[in-house]
Design an enzyme around this catalytic site. Structure first.
Site, PDB file in Angstrom:
ATOM      1  N   ASP A  44       0.841  -1.195   0.000  1.00 27.46           N
ATOM      2  CA  ASP A  44       0.000   0.000   0.000  1.00 27.46           C
ATOM      3  C   ASP A  44       0.877   1.247   0.000  1.00 27.46           C
ATOM      4  OD1 ASP A  44      -2.914   1.083   0.574  1.00 27.46           O
ATOM      5  OD2 ASP A  44      -1.549   2.193   1.876  1.00 27.46           O
ATOM      6  N   TYR A  49       3.213   9.874   0.249  1.00 30.58           N
ATOM      7  CA  TYR A  49       4.241   9.295   1.118  1.00 30.58           C
ATOM      8  C   TYR A  49       5.652   9.634   0.627  1.00 30.58           C
ATOM      9  CZ  TYR A  49       0.296   6.359   2.707  1.00 30.58           C
ATOM     10  OH  TYR A  49      -0.916   5.896   3.165  1.00 30.58           O
ATOM     11  N   LYS A  74      -2.127   5.954  -4.295  1.00 26.50           N
ATOM     12  CA  LYS A  74      -3.178   6.961  -4.117  1.00 26.50           C
ATOM     13  C   LYS A  74      -2.777   8.291  -4.729  1.00 26.50           C
ATOM     14  CE  LYS A  74      -3.735   4.730   0.349  1.00 26.50           C
ATOM     15  NZ  LYS A  74      -2.319   4.422   0.621  1.00 26.50           N
ATOM     16  N   HIS A 114      -6.911   9.940  -2.235  1.00 25.68           N
ATOM     17  CA  HIS A 114      -6.426   9.775  -0.855  1.00 25.68           C
ATOM     18  C   HIS A 114      -7.363  10.391   0.191  1.00 25.68           C
ATOM     19  CE1 HIS A 114      -2.379   9.121   1.398  1.00 25.68           C
ATOM     20  NE2 HIS A 114      -3.375   8.925   2.208  1.00 25.68           N
ATOM     21  N   LEU A 194      -3.166  -0.324  14.295  1.00 24.13           N
ATOM     22  CA  LEU A 194      -2.421  -0.504  15.546  1.00 24.13           C
ATOM     23  C   LEU A 194      -2.417   0.754  16.411  1.00 24.13           C
ATOM     24  CD1 LEU A 194       0.628  -2.580  14.222  1.00 24.13           C
ATOM     25  CD2 LEU A 194      -1.684  -3.337  14.802  1.00 24.13           C
ATOM     26  N   SER A 252       6.107  -2.115   9.496  1.00 25.24           N
ATOM     27  CA  SER A 252       7.189  -2.201  10.455  1.00 25.24           C
ATOM     28  C   SER A 252       8.496  -2.131   9.677  1.00 25.24           C
ATOM     29  CB  SER A 252       7.143  -3.506  11.242  1.00 25.24           C
ATOM     30  OG  SER A 252       8.247  -3.554  12.126  1.00 25.24           O
ATOM     31  N   ARG A 257       9.299  -8.545  12.970  1.00 28.16           N
ATOM     32  CA  ARG A 257       7.931  -8.094  13.207  1.00 28.16           C
ATOM     33  C   ARG A 257       7.130  -8.101  11.907  1.00 28.16           C
ATOM     34  NH1 ARG A 257       7.829  -3.123  16.872  1.00 28.16           N
ATOM     35  NH2 ARG A 257       8.651  -4.627  18.351  1.00 28.16           N
ATOM     36  N   ASN A 261       3.548 -10.032  11.831  1.00 29.04           N
ATOM     37  CA  ASN A 261       2.280  -9.343  11.558  1.00 29.04           C
ATOM     38  C   ASN A 261       1.524  -9.941  10.380  1.00 29.04           C
ATOM     39  OD1 ASN A 261       2.717  -7.612  13.661  1.00 29.04           O
ATOM     40  ND2 ASN A 261       3.312  -5.865  12.420  1.00 29.04           N
TER      41      ASN A 261
END
Length: 303
Positions: A44, A49, A74, A114, A194, A252, A257, A261
């Site tokens: 994603d 970003y 996006k 977005h 989270l 992460s 991790r 996840n």
């Protein structure tokens, strides 16, 4: 770990995705490759970003067949208060073409607006429909759209979004919106799953301290449940989202991790525990709080 079809929704989108928000270009290049090699098949991304070059390099370096990977990105629609010009129909077409160059891809699997910030959002949506016709994206969706914004698209007689990506966790459970989207076949995707965790966005400059005080009760409940079920709290939150029918995104930069996840298919939350988690709802968005706005409540009048 093989992501078999049972772990995908009706769009072919894997139910657990790897998000790239707050990763630098360099981090994206490493972490997205790690995620793909750990078994993630859903990435994603977003224009906003500012790391799509790194994400594209990672996808290439991972050496996984393109048709196995579901890539979302996006459009940043423009937002005058941030000094960002609103994108027209043509701007929207050209933006995805530029993003595809950065991602080193011929198409994305999902292209989203977005947020509904722009007064040109219907024009942007028509451009998304055109991008799908052109084969530059397989599916089109929106993010941070509430019921009123989805109604605008319906009232204009345009095709409904195939998905809506919204902040979704036990403190922000989007009950009415989820019920509205279900019968219309709009696939729900969760971001910031989270957010209730004490550790969420706690590195300098990530903004996790804003509204942290509203999480106290949820952290007691999560701690008790996770200990009893012998699973990490992060996995518990991701599983809660999935059991509500959502795709969930996780991010992460730590390889162990990342792997952990992904694996939320080996346990389930009882009905009783689901109800207890549902009772934590405060209808409180916190993901954008450090920016001083809730994107689902910001929308200029349509032009």
């Amino acid at each position: 770990m093989d992501m078999s079809q049972t772990t995908r929704n009706k769009l072919g989108m894997p139910l657990v995705g790897f998000g790239t928000y707050q990763l630098t270009t360099e981090q994206a290049e490493v972490c997205v490759c790690d995620a793909l090699q750990a078994g993630f098949r859903h990435i994603d991304s977003a224009q906003g970003y500012n790391n799509e070059v790194g994400t594209g390099k990672a996808i290439k370096a991972a050496g996984i067949s393109r048709d196995e990977i579901f890539v979302t990105t996006k459009l940043f629609p423009g937002y005058a208060p941030w000094g960002s010009a609103e994108k027209t129909f043509d701007d929207t077409i050209n933006t995805l073409k530029h993003q595809l160059t950065e991602l080193q891809l011929d198409y994305v699997d999902m292209y989203m607006i977005h947020a509904p910030f722009s007064s040109l959002r219907l024009e942007q949506w028509q451009a998304c429909m055109e991008l799908k016709k052109l084969g530059l994206t397989k599916h089109i969706g929106v993010a941070n759209y509430n019921i009123a914004r989805l109604d605008e698209i319906m009232d204009a007689g345009l095709a409904l979004p195939e998905a809506n990506q919204v902040e979704f966790h036990p403190l922000c459970a989007q009950v009415e919106l989820t019920e509205f989207m279900g019968p219309k076949g709009i696939v729900p995707i969760a971001y910031s799953s989270l957010a209730p965790l004490a550790s969420w966005r706690m590195e300098d400059g990530q903004g996790g301290e804003v509204l942290a005080e509203i999480k106290a009760e949820s952290q007691v409940v999560l701690n008790e449940m996770a200990n009893r079920m012998k699973v990490p709290q992060a996995k518990l939150l991701l599983r809660w989202g999935m059991q509500h029918g959502y795709c969930v995104l996780t991010k992460s930069s730590k390889p162990e991790r990342i792997r952990d996840n992904l694996n939320v298919f080996d346990f389930s939350i009882s009905d009783q525990d689901m109800v207890r988690l549902d009772q934590l709802n405060q209808n409180q968005a916190i993901a954008w709080a450090a920016n001083g706005l809730n994107p689902m409540e910001v929308a200029d009048p349509l032009k």
